[in-house]
Design an enzyme around this catalytic site. Structure first.
Site, PDB file in Angstrom:
ATOM      1  N   GLU A  93      -6.164 -10.688  -1.358  1.00  0.00           N
ATOM      2  CA  GLU A  93      -6.981 -10.500  -0.144  1.00  0.00           C
ATOM      3  C   GLU A  93      -8.456 -10.444  -0.531  1.00  0.00           C
ATOM      4  O   GLU A  93      -9.163  -9.479  -0.219  1.00  0.00           O
ATOM      5  CB  GLU A  93      -6.576  -9.211   0.584  1.00  0.00           C
ATOM      6  CG  GLU A  93      -5.101  -9.164   0.942  1.00  0.00           C
ATOM      7  CD  GLU A  93      -4.689  -7.934   1.748  1.00  0.00           C
ATOM      8  OE1 GLU A  93      -5.564  -7.226   2.275  1.00  0.00           O
ATOM      9  OE2 GLU A  93      -3.477  -7.695   1.846  1.00  0.00           O
ATOM     10  N   GLU A 131       0.802  -1.241   0.000  1.00  0.00           N
ATOM     11  CA  GLU A 131       0.000   0.000   0.000  1.00  0.00           C
ATOM     12  C   GLU A 131       0.830   1.284   0.000  1.00  0.00           C
ATOM     13  O   GLU A 131       0.603   2.178   0.805  1.00  0.00           O
ATOM     14  CB  GLU A 131      -0.961  -0.006   1.191  1.00  0.00           C
ATOM     15  CG  GLU A 131      -1.873  -1.223   1.197  1.00  0.00           C
ATOM     16  CD  GLU A 131      -2.839  -1.248   2.377  1.00  0.00           C
ATOM     17  OE1 GLU A 131      -2.719  -0.404   3.277  1.00  0.00           O
ATOM     18  OE2 GLU A 131      -3.728  -2.124   2.385  1.00  0.00           O
TER      19      GLU A 131
HETATM   20  C1  XIL Z   1      -6.137  -6.468   8.351  1.00  0.00           C
HETATM   21  C2  XIL Z   1      -6.427  -7.674   9.240  1.00  0.00           C
HETATM   22  O1  XIL Z   1      -7.316  -8.511   8.565  1.00  0.00           O
HETATM   23  C3  XIL Z   1      -7.005  -7.219  10.557  1.00  0.00           C
HETATM   24  O2  XIL Z   1      -7.141  -8.324  11.448  1.00  0.00           O
HETATM   25  C4  XIL Z   1      -6.115  -6.164  11.199  1.00  0.00           C
HETATM   26  O3  XIL Z   1      -6.733  -5.672  12.363  1.00  0.00           O
HETATM   27  C5  XIL Z   1      -5.858  -5.022  10.235  1.00  0.00           C
HETATM   28  O4  XIL Z   1      -5.305  -5.537   9.021  1.00  0.00           O
HETATM   29  N1  XIL Z   1      -4.842  -4.689   3.750  1.00  0.00           N
HETATM   30  C6  XIL Z   1      -3.860  -5.545   4.156  1.00  0.00           C
HETATM   31  C7  XIL Z   1      -4.109  -6.473   5.293  1.00  0.00           C
HETATM   32  O5  XIL Z   1      -2.808  -5.626   3.503  1.00  0.00           O
HETATM   33  O6  XIL Z   1      -2.943  -6.738   6.025  1.00  0.00           O
HETATM   34  C8  XIL Z   1      -5.186  -5.930   6.209  1.00  0.00           C
HETATM   35  O7  XIL Z   1      -5.455  -6.927   7.194  1.00  0.00           O
HETATM   36  C9  XIL Z   1      -6.417  -5.569   5.427  1.00  0.00           C
HETATM   37  C10 XIL Z   1      -6.110  -4.499   4.422  1.00  0.00           C
END
Ligand code: XIL
Length: 344
Positions: A258, A152
């Site tokens: 994701e 990101e």
């Molecule tokens: C999220 C997790 O799922 C949560 O448990 C945590 O509290 C915050 O992070 N983008 C990403 C992930 O790259 O690492 C994130 O995961 C969601 C958004």
């Protein structure tokens, strides 16, 4: 009287919008697929919830740690790395023959306080940054399939995010992160990971041209992680197709890293209906169909960001009711799961 109650009961059951769908759990998702099928793992659930552990072990052949490899967890103090949780996930993966996708080395979130408050010259910042990346990559050398090296780094308008890394190391931190990771584990595949790259063409174009440039300059950069936190309403399938095609044609492995499909993207009161679960299933089928159109050699895999709706990060992160995953809160297969099996 009893007959009346019975009829009412039957009608109530028949009319209840069903979320779960009956389709066999075997063969499992990954057994039907030519590319790995992954899931983000919550450590506590895997260790303490047998239903979760059984389903996870049965359906997926690649795992991403949801939180335990992030800086705040794995590097909580300047001179201390907390390996045990990630090591336990690694040994589970080795025992169960699942690959491990490392997530994530450099990000602007989930940083330990000592890192955010670090004081030093640019040279000291770079030494700290290098030690973080290389200690982790060396610890897991030869044992993880890939790393999300930088996560990101871009804003929605296509400019670089003003993270602590950019502030203290300049824009070159991205290239440096890849070079350091590659030096420490030359066999791991290295990814840049970000969100909204299908939804937002401006961001997609900026990321693509930045990554192409790094690659042309000889940086070991193998692939793009398209997070794909999407919804039943957007992005349009054409935009998803462009994202898959643009990156794969430029020579990058494509990881749907994701995936979750929101059914309540605008928040507010949520009304479940059979139609909603069907729309979710259809959106997933479209994603899979479009992913299968890219060259096989670029299909790194598809990872869901959580196992069941009870495990999803979406409701708490966005403060809304939502059910974005393949299994419902009771770990029963939803229409999306059954549709996925037809689409693979
Ligand atoms: C999220 C997790 O799922 C949560 O448990 C945590 O509290 C915050 O992070 N983008 C990403 C992930 O790259 O690492 C994130 O995961 C969601 C958004």
């Amino acid at each position: 009287m009893y007959r009346k109650i019975l009829i009412v009961l039957i009608l109530a059951v028949a009319c209840k919008p069903k979320q779960t769908e009956s389709c066999a759990l075997e063969p499992a998702l990954y057994q039907l697929s030519d590319f790995p099928i992954g899931c983000a793992v919550d450590l506590n659930q895997r260790e303490f919830n047998p239903t979760y552990a059984r389903l996870l072990g049965q359906q997926f052949n690649q795992l991403s740690p949801e939180n335990i490899m992030k800086p705040e967890h794995i590097h909580p103090q300047a001179n201390y790395y907390h390996w045990s949780d990630a090591d336990s996930l690694l040994s589970y993966c080795q025992k169960e023959l699942k690959s491990l996708h490392g997530h994530t080395l450099i990000w602007h979130q989930q940083l330990p306080p000592w890192m955010e408050d670090f004081k030093g010259t640019e040279v000291e910042w770079e030494a700290m940054f290098k030690d973080h990346i290389q200690s982790i990559c060396r610890h897991f050398k030869g044992k993880v399939r890939a790393w999300d090296v930088v996560n990101e780094a871009f804003n929605e308008d296509g400019t670089l995010r003003n993270s602590i890394w950019k502030q203290h190391l300049g824009a070159a931190y991205i290239e440096k992160a890849f070079r350091y990771a590659h030096e420490a584990d030359p066999d791991a595949l290295l990814f840049y990971n970000d969100f909204n790259l299908a939804l937002n063409p401006k961001k997609r174009a900026a990321v693509l041209s930045y990554l192409k440039n790094l690659k042309q300059r000889g940086v070991a950069l193998d692939g793009i992680g398209l997070q794909m936190h999407i919804s039943i309403a957007f992005p349009e399938n054409r935009a998803i197709e462009s994202a898959f095609q643009d990156f794969s044609k430029a020579g990058f492995l494509v990881h749907i890293s994701e995936l979750d499909i929101s059914v309540n993207p605008y928040g507010g009161t949520f009304q479940a209906s059979a139609d909603i679960w069907e729309r979710q299933a259809q959106k997933l089928a479209s994603v899979i169909g479009l992913y299968k159109q890219i060259n096989d050699s670029k299909q790194y895999g598809i990872t869901f960001w959580g196992l069941s709706d009870a495990d999803s990060w979406i409701p708490s992160a966005f403060n809304r009711e939502d059910y974005p995953l393949l299994f419902d809160g009771d770990y029963q297969a939803k229409a999306a799961y059954c549709k996925m099996k037809e689409s693979l």
